[in-house]
Motif scaffolding. Structure first.
Motif, PDB file in Angstrom:
ATOM      1  N   ILE A 176       0.402   4.164   0.768  1.00 60.03           N
ATOM      2  CA  ILE A 176       0.236   4.951   1.855  1.00 60.03           C
ATOM      3  C   ILE A 176       1.047   4.628   3.162  1.00 60.03           C
ATOM      4  O   ILE A 176       1.643   5.184   3.987  1.00 60.03           O
ATOM      5  CB  ILE A 176      -1.272   5.125   2.144  1.00 60.03           C
ATOM      6  CG1 ILE A 176      -1.997   6.020   1.334  1.00 60.03           C
ATOM      7  CG2 ILE A 176      -1.507   5.941   3.752  1.00 60.03           C
ATOM      8  CD1 ILE A 176      -3.572   5.758   1.540  1.00 60.03           C
ATOM      9  N   LEU A 206       4.902   4.938   2.321  1.00 60.83           N
ATOM     10  CA  LEU A 206       5.345   6.407   2.383  1.00 60.83           C
ATOM     11  C   LEU A 206       5.559   6.750   3.894  1.00 60.83           C
ATOM     12  O   LEU A 206       6.386   7.391   4.365  1.00 60.83           O
ATOM     13  CB  LEU A 206       4.432   7.177   1.721  1.00 60.83           C
ATOM     14  CG  LEU A 206       4.454   7.316   0.169  1.00 60.83           C
ATOM     15  CD1 LEU A 206       3.674   8.054  -0.326  1.00 60.83           C
ATOM     16  CD2 LEU A 206       6.080   7.940  -0.275  1.00 60.83           C
ATOM     17  N   LEU A 207       4.642   6.061   4.789  1.00 65.23           N
ATOM     18  CA  LEU A 207       4.578   6.485   6.137  1.00 65.23           C
ATOM     19  C   LEU A 207       5.758   5.776   6.822  1.00 65.23           C
ATOM     20  O   LEU A 207       6.464   6.324   7.478  1.00 65.23           O
ATOM     21  CB  LEU A 207       3.360   5.684   6.722  1.00 65.23           C
ATOM     22  CG  LEU A 207       3.370   6.089   8.272  1.00 65.23           C
ATOM     23  CD1 LEU A 207       3.106   7.560   8.717  1.00 65.23           C
ATOM     24  CD2 LEU A 207       1.994   5.383   8.904  1.00 65.23           C
ATOM     25  N   ASN A 235       8.959   7.529   5.680  1.00 60.80           N
ATOM     26  CA  ASN A 235       8.989   9.065   6.456  1.00 60.80           C
ATOM     27  C   ASN A 235       9.400   8.460   8.078  1.00 60.80           C
ATOM     28  O   ASN A 235      10.387   9.447   8.543  1.00 60.80           O
ATOM     29  CB  ASN A 235       7.622   9.644   6.576  1.00 60.80           C
ATOM     30  CG  ASN A 235       7.388  10.684   5.422  1.00 60.80           C
ATOM     31  OD1 ASN A 235       8.353  11.347   4.770  1.00 60.80           O
ATOM     32  ND2 ASN A 235       6.168  10.703   4.871  1.00 60.80           N
ATOM     33  N   ASN A 276       0.690  -1.140  -0.059  1.00 54.85           N
ATOM     34  CA  ASN A 276      -0.274   0.030  -0.029  1.00 54.85           C
ATOM     35  C   ASN A 276       0.932   1.244   0.197  1.00 54.85           C
ATOM     36  O   ASN A 276       1.717   1.507   0.919  1.00 54.85           O
ATOM     37  CB  ASN A 276      -0.820   0.036   1.092  1.00 54.85           C
ATOM     38  CG  ASN A 276      -1.868   0.993   1.184  1.00 54.85           C
ATOM     39  OD1 ASN A 276      -1.597   2.222   0.899  1.00 54.85           O
ATOM     40  ND2 ASN A 276      -3.272   0.908   1.549  1.00 54.85           N
ATOM     41  N   SER A 290       0.051  15.230  -3.699  1.00 56.51           N
ATOM     42  CA  SER A 290       1.346  15.533  -4.458  1.00 56.51           C
ATOM     43  C   SER A 290       1.029  16.755  -5.330  1.00 56.51           C
ATOM     44  O   SER A 290       2.026  17.126  -5.526  1.00 56.51           O
ATOM     45  CB  SER A 290       1.640  14.416  -5.637  1.00 56.51           C
ATOM     46  OG  SER A 290       0.347  13.996  -6.245  1.00 56.51           O
ATOM     47  N   ILE A 316       5.247   6.990  -7.684  1.00 54.71           N
ATOM     48  CA  ILE A 316       5.400   8.335  -7.244  1.00 54.71           C
ATOM     49  C   ILE A 316       6.485   9.092  -8.106  1.00 54.71           C
ATOM     50  O   ILE A 316       7.564   8.258  -8.319  1.00 54.71           O
ATOM     51  CB  ILE A 316       6.037   8.432  -5.615  1.00 54.71           C
ATOM     52  CG1 ILE A 316       4.693   7.523  -4.779  1.00 54.71           C
ATOM     53  CG2 ILE A 316       6.125   9.440  -5.159  1.00 54.71           C
ATOM     54  CD1 ILE A 316       5.008   7.129  -3.647  1.00 54.71           C
ATOM     55  N   LEU A 352       3.397  15.554   6.075  1.00 55.40           N
ATOM     56  CA  LEU A 352       2.312  14.587   5.812  1.00 55.40           C
ATOM     57  C   LEU A 352       1.582  15.055   4.701  1.00 55.40           C
ATOM     58  O   LEU A 352       1.014  14.400   3.881  1.00 55.40           O
ATOM     59  CB  LEU A 352       1.660  14.333   7.047  1.00 55.40           C
ATOM     60  CG  LEU A 352       2.288  13.125   8.237  1.00 55.40           C
ATOM     61  CD1 LEU A 352       1.503  13.068   9.455  1.00 55.40           C
ATOM     62  CD2 LEU A 352       2.728  12.068   7.554  1.00 55.40           C
ATOM     63  N   THR A 374       3.364  14.791   1.375  1.00 55.79           N
ATOM     64  CA  THR A 374       3.654  13.536   1.237  1.00 55.79           C
ATOM     65  C   THR A 374       2.241  12.884   0.451  1.00 55.79           C
ATOM     66  O   THR A 374       2.553  12.230  -0.622  1.00 55.79           O
ATOM     67  CB  THR A 374       3.928  12.681   2.544  1.00 55.79           C
ATOM     68  OG1 THR A 374       5.226  13.198   3.071  1.00 55.79           O
ATOM     69  CG2 THR A 374       4.312  11.244   2.054  1.00 55.79           C
ATOM     70  N   TYR A 375       1.214  12.976   1.101  1.00 58.30           N
ATOM     71  CA  TYR A 375      -0.106  12.393   0.552  1.00 58.30           C
ATOM     72  C   TYR A 375      -0.927  13.190  -0.620  1.00 58.30           C
ATOM     73  O   TYR A 375      -1.666  12.899  -1.139  1.00 58.30           O
ATOM     74  CB  TYR A 375      -0.919  11.999   1.637  1.00 58.30           C
ATOM     75  CG  TYR A 375      -0.158  10.988   2.437  1.00 58.30           C
ATOM     76  CD1 TYR A 375       0.041   9.829   2.222  1.00 58.30           C
ATOM     77  CD2 TYR A 375       0.168  11.374   3.668  1.00 58.30           C
ATOM     78  CE1 TYR A 375       0.806   8.645   2.629  1.00 58.30           C
ATOM     79  CE2 TYR A 375       0.943  10.112   4.528  1.00 58.30           C
ATOM     80  CZ  TYR A 375       1.141   9.007   3.957  1.00 58.30           C
ATOM     81  OH  TYR A 375       1.725   7.852   4.662  1.00 58.30           O
TER      82      TYR A 375
END
Length: 486
Positions: A373, A376-377, A380, A371, A474, A412, A468, A471-472
């Motif tokens: 999301i 990326l979490l 980070n 996933n 774009s 991404i 955040l 990040t989400y």
């Protein structure tokens, strides 16, 4: 045995850092030890040296020493005080006005100099005593200066974005520069909002703070609604769009004129301050405008920035010809530190690719989840942890080759991920034990590090919230590059 390279690399690198070996040498030694796992000693040493030399053979890297020199000239050339004066007339009447001025001045100076350290030093040295005189707590003033100094790393021109372009294998520097504007401004605005909230809470209580925040959010909602409405009107009726836009512009100008009535002296002073600051601000137009228009590359723009900053500083008479050798020598020292880091990190990146370390890390992360999301979490969180213990330049050079293939496979854009990395690692510059901006900010304010940790915590939260969001969402970073076709 496939993880032996990772084990040797991590353990040797951490051990060398713990015993106090400089980070550039720690990277080089741990890289060579990793190579010795699978390659004989003579080819290992020769290959590492070759990769270091060829890695520095890059036209794009020439921009770094030029931008460092331009930043040092600006730091000594009277540009900081002119930008602070401009910030005063723009945001000086708002609640927590001097905190706003500090943030806004850091954004302007950081964008022009491209250096968080220079920004924290120049703006902090001027604003610190002024904020103390106005009754601001010293630790609060220092925390505002430290947090906002990092905004210049996102707002171009930025050396770290050039380093990321190199580490990513060719992400467009122009696109990265454009992508940094909105996230950098958003971060600065969030720090302003946090500083205002703290200041109002300390002086008037929580109800006044919540009322002020409500007004701010209503104002933002109105502005966004107007922009959205104008976009719809432009699409449906270009003539109507021009008419409404002209009317709104006239209303804004009329309101400003109304507010300045009977304040002729103040208005004249504001015009003079703006006039003094325009030459400094024009540097941004020359550098970024020239790159976007295709007049010169980022490297050529850095040389233009040096020439312009030098001429401007000599005109201001803040430096003389006798000061230039000292400024150049300081820039050479900084450049040497940066480029030895770049060289050893490039050698290490090749070693990690040879040992399949990025592929193993990628497989491990994707094994946890596919996933975007979640991935990326996780990235980070890892980078936030890394930023606490490692400076930004080596972190970008080491972790870009590891994480970039993962995020690209998830669809991404490398430019978007570059801005995420810079925003993320900027937090680490404000944290002990290796936060260079933290040390500079405390040194300039003449206070201990432990005194600023508590007031810095809300700033950290604001910076992470912005991270955040970028990040989400774009479009926050990719809107301008797409708009200009990069």
């Amino acid at each position: 045995m496939e993880y032996i390279g990772i084990i040797v690399l991590i353990t040797s690198f951490l051990f060398l850092l713990i015993v106090g070996v400089p980070i550039a040498f720690s990277i080089g030694i741990s890289g060579i030890l990793t190579m010795l796992v699978s390659i004989d000693s003579l080819p290992a040493f020769a290959t590492f040296a070759q990769r270091m030399a060829t890695g520095l053979d890059s036209f794009a890297l020439l921009a770094i020493p030029f931008f460092i020199l331009a930043g040092n000239i600006m730091n000594s050339g009277g540009i900081a005080i002119r930008l602070i004066n401009l910030a005063r007339i723009l945001v000086g009447r708002l609640p927590a006005s001097l905190a706003f001025v500090n943030v806004f001045a850091n954004m302007l100076f950081g964008a022009i100099s491209g250096s968080a350290a220079a920004s924290a030093s120049a703006i902090g040295a001027i604003m610190g005593p002024q904020m103390k005189k106005e009754g601001y707590d010293e630790s609060f003033s220092a925390s505002v200066n430290i947090a906002s100094a990092t905004t210049g790393l996102s707002i171009p021109p930025s050396n770290i974005l050039i380093v990321y372009s190199l580490a990513s294998g060719g992400a467009s520097i122009t696109a990265l520069f454009l992508a940094g504007y909105i996230p950098g401004i958003l971060t600065g605005f969030s720090i302003m909002l946090t500083a205002m909230s703290i200041s109002i809470y300390q002086n008037k209580g929580i109800s006044a703070m919540l009322t002020s925040l409500l007004k701010v959010f209503i104002g933002i909602a109105l502005i966004l609604s107007v922009i959205y409405g104008l976009n719809l009107l432009k699409a449906s009726s270009p003539a109507g769009f021009k008419g409404v836009s002209s009317t709104l512009a006239a209303l804004v100008i009329g309101f400003i004129a109304y507010k300045l009535r009977n304040k002729g002296a103040g208005m004249k002073r504001g015009i003079k301050i703006l006039w003094d600051a325009i030459p400094s601000l024009f540097l941004l137009i020359i550098v970024i405008g020239g790159i976007i228009a295709g007049f010169f590359t980022a490297t050529e723009a850095s040389a233009v920035a040096v020439l312009y900053a030098l001429v401007l500083s000599l005109i201001y008479k803040e430096i003389t010809i006798k000061d230039i050798p000292k400024i150049v020598l300081g820039s050479v020292k900084t450049t040497a530190i940066v480029l030895i880091l770049v060289a050893t990190c490039i050698g290490l990146s090749w070693i990690m690719a040879y040992e399949n370390i990025p592929q193993n890390v990628s497989a491990g992360l994707l094994g946890l989840s596919d996933n975007p999301i979640v991935i990326l979490l996780l990235i980070n969180l890892i980078l936030l942890f890394v930023g606490v213990f490692m400076d930004m330049t080596p972190a970008v050079l080491i972790f870009t080759p590891i994480f970039l293939p993962i995020v690209v496979n998830l669809g991404i854009d490398p430019v978007h991920f570059g801005i995420v990395m810079v925003l993320n690692l900027s937090v680490g510059l404000c944290t002990p034990p290796v936060g260079s901006v933290l040390f500079i900010g405390c040194s300039v304010a003449n206070i201990k590090i432990q005194q600023v940790i508590k007031p810095l915590l809300p700033m950290f939260i604001a910076m992470i919230v912005c991270l955040l969001l970028v990040t989400y969402i774009s479009d926050l970073s990719m809107f301008l590059p797409r708009f200009f076709g990069f």
